[in-house]
Design an enzyme around this catalytic site. Structure first.
Site, PDB file in Angstrom:
ATOM      1  CE  LYS A  53      -4.525  -1.064   0.376  1.00 48.39           C
ATOM      2  NZ  LYS A  53      -4.577  -2.493   0.613  1.00 48.39           N
ATOM      3  CB  SER A 307      -1.285  -8.263  -1.230  1.00 50.29           C
ATOM      4  OG  SER A 307      -2.193  -9.084  -0.518  1.00 50.29           O
TER       5      SER A 307
END
Ligand SMILES: *Cc1c(COP(=O)(O)O)cnc(C)c1O
Length: 347
Positions: A53, A307
């Site tokens: 992110k 992720s």
């Protein structure tokens, strides 16, 4: 085409300032053997905030003008975007306020606090936090940094595809990407289809948090009444407008997986790498395994995005327990112990 515009944005994204080296690609040897394809894991769990992110958040925030920077930024997040925003704000010397649901894992809340950002814990899930954030933006002067539905955030996440293509000379046949709001998948799919459209791009969602699959099927964005929160990083009731348009156009397929399959994928990654991913972080591997069983993964190398790894330590027990529920495609008979040397108790 839109994918070429996004490619151009990704090529000029300011990400190297905070993620200076490409994250590694690690071969998952045992899983590769089992699915009959070479599987490489893109280790986005190894960024400074243990998820990808930071890419999108930093790229978006770095583009603010001086006046916007002086007034500060605000963002709603399920936890990982908040860490990206808080980290970027600290690097750039900007005040940040993060709005997260009360159910956010402690490890994510604590990380945001450590980066020196202000935080508000409101609502039961991301969507409620987002609604509250929208109200707080009004009259505050703060600039909102959306977790996924923002072209610069999407372009920042898309740099993962650029890196992966450079690391492999684009020598892979498929890439598996987890989906929450759709920024990561929309960005990666756009860049892949702009550069190497023969590569298949698969989005993966939990079957109790499948807003993108349902929206693509319906041809319009669908708001889910409720979402399962096991994979808290992707628990989103409604995907973005931009991300929906990109995913609808450029994803080859959406795959949904169960919570048990996610737990099993966490175990697979641990066995091959000794790394522990958070549930959302293992979605891509769960999707790859599901496709391998259903109709087969395209011949050639498969890439899966790991992720994130922001999981509370005290959840690991229940994850490990559930990881055994899914059959691994092997005989369910008790394993042979003939090759084991069992120590005899000393008398
Ligand atoms: C945010 C997030 C995702 C999903 O990304 P979107 O851009 O919201 O689709 C997947 N995995 C992890 C660990 C995340 O934090």
């Amino acid at each position: 085409m839109d994918c070429h515009r996004l490619l151009a944005q990704a090529l000029s994204a300011r990400v190297a300032e905070v993620v200076p080296e490409p994250t590694p690609l690690h071969e998952l040897r045992q899983l590769s053997e089992r699915v009959g394809r070479r599987v490489l894991l893109k280790r986005e769990d190894l960024t400074p905030i243990f998820s990808f992110k930071l890419r999108g958040a930093y790229n978006r925030i770095a583009l603010l003008d001086d006046e916007q920077k002086a007034r500060g930024i605000i963002a709603a997040s399920a936890g990982n975007h908040a860490q990206g925003v808080a980290y970027a704000a600290r690097v750039l010397g900007i005040d940040a306020l993060l709005v997260m649901p009360r159910t956010t894992p402690e490890i994510k809340v604590e990380a945001v606090r450590r980066h020196g950002a202000k935080l508000a814990l409101v609502g039961e899930d991301y969507s409620e936090a987002e609604a509250m954030c929208a109200r707080m933006v009004a009259n505050s002067g703060m600039t909102p940094i959306h977790a996924y539905d923002d072209r610069e955030v999407i372009a920042g996440q898309a740099t993962i595809a650029l890196e992966t293509m450079r690391q492999t000379a684009s020598d892979f046949a498929s890439i598996f990407v987890p989906i929450g709001g759709g920024g990561l998948a929309g960005g990666i799919a756009s860049v892949i289809k702009a550069v190497a459209p023969r590569i298949k791009v698969y989005g993966v969602e939990p079957d109790d948090s499948d807003a993108m699959s349902r929206s693509i099927r319906a041809g319009r964005r669908i708001a889910l009444e409720r979402v399962g929160s096991f994979a808290d990083g992707v628990a989103v009731r409604m995907v973005g407008e931009n991300t929906f348009a990109l995913c609808r156009k450029y994803l080859d397929e959406c795959i949904t997986v169960t919570v048990d399959e996610i737990c099993s994928a966490i175990k697979d990654v641990f066995v091959d790498t000794r790394a522990i991913l958070e549930p959302a972080g293992a979605l891509a591997i769960a999707g790859l395994k599901r496709l391998a069983r259903a109709c087969g993964v395209p011949a050639g190398t498969a890439i899966a995005i790991a992720s994130g790894a922001n999981v509370d330590f005290d959840r690991l027990g229940s994850i490990a327990e559930r990881s055994g529920v899914v059959a691994q495609g092997r005989s369910t008979a008790a394993p042979s112990t003939s090759h084991l040397i069992v120590a005899q108790p000393k008398s």
